[in-house]
Design an enzyme around this catalytic site. Sequence first.
Site, short mmCIF file in Angstrom:
data_model
loop_
_atom_site.label_atom_id
_atom_site.label_comp_id
_atom_site.label_asym_id
_atom_site.label_seq_id
_atom_site.Cartn_x
_atom_site.Cartn_y
_atom_site.Cartn_z
N ASP A 110 30.64 11.64 23.74
CA ASP A 110 30.94 12.22 22.42
C ASP A 110 31.06 13.75 22.57
OD1 ASP A 110 30.32 11.28 19.25
OD2 ASP A 110 29.96 13.40 19.66
N HIS B 65 29.81 15.91 20.80
CA HIS B 65 28.51 16.50 20.52
C HIS B 65 27.46 15.95 21.50
CE1 HIS B 65 30.70 16.33 16.58
NE2 HIS B 65 30.31 17.59 16.55
N HIS C 262 22.47 11.09 17.52
CA HIS C 262 21.71 12.28 17.10
C HIS C 262 20.32 11.94 16.55
CE1 HIS C 262 25.11 14.77 17.92
NE2 HIS C 262 25.85 14.29 16.95
N ASP D 259 35.49 11.91 19.34
CA ASP D 259 35.70 13.20 18.68
C ASP D 259 35.94 14.34 19.67
OD1 ASP D 259 33.08 12.94 19.47
OD2 ASP D 259 32.20 13.38 17.49
ZN ZN Z 1 30.21 13.59 17.71
#
Ligand code: ZN
Length: 341
Positions: A196, A198, A161, A282
Amino acid sequence: METLPCFYAPDTAAHDPQFWMLRGVPMANKETAERADRLLAGIAQVGLTVTDPPVTDRAPMHAVHTARYLAFLETAWEEWQTAPGAGAEVVANLHPQKAHQTYPSGITGRAGWHMADTGCPLGRDTYRAALRGVDTALAAAAAAAAGARAAYALCRPPGHHADADTAAGHCFLNNSAIAAQALRAHHNRVAVLDIDVHHGNGTQEIFYDRADVLTVSVHADPDAFYPFYLGHAHEVGAAGTNLNLPLPLRSGDDIWLTALDRALERIADFAPGALVLALGLDAHERDPFRGLQVTTPGFARAAARIKAAGLPTVIVQEGGYLSEDLTHNLAATLRGWIEAP
Ligand code: ZN
């Protein structure tokens, strides 16, 4: 048994963030040092050995992050301590929109400038730990460059991120992007595949204008899931080298693996010399974030498909949070890789 070099720097455990805020409620941070213990147990389950990476030449980090941002990370905590009533961690409480705005000199303003959200509290040991996370990714990249079929970097804090100038979502230095940058010294084209739950927004931003690095991300639809503002299908990259495959929330193995196949087709078309796998665990059905519903055997199947791409691969740990399953999900991924042809 096929070997797979694994790297982990124990001194990254000194970064153990406390603060997090969700829907206006302060709560315990999820990116705890305990994550590494559970992931190390996954490596041990597969019988692989772990090497403490050497401190190394971090030129690829300087190539993907701005000097101003690195200077902020290095001194922010000490400057924060001089502010009246400062808390134990640097947590931004300003969210500048940046266009036409002026870079401030004070710590409160710079924290807002360089921290996109409240999910990346910076403590006394954060920067030193993040640098050792970079060393970990670079050690795995060096192993792949030296001929290893794959290498695994247990990086903490995670990185995907973080963009060139900004921390966000538990991430400070973009380990996956730095590994990709390091591999560019050995290959004309490199791909990053981010699985991931995200979207890998920082990695996408770092390489968005570049034709030499393909970024592909399979993730929960950001319309209603972090990171919210990036990760949509229409973001194809200034050079056409970005592919986003957002999936409906709570999608399971079939939809996820079908998207993974599309991602791998795009990577094959790009014909890179090496691959960075940004491995978030995740997407699992019992991960605290509950974005997708991938099963533990689903991770093993994904690893086998990614190995079939036939590329030297640097596996960089991204997310995956505390649940009974975290150990087993990493073990399934590594075993799935090793046992695949
Ligand atoms: Zn994540």
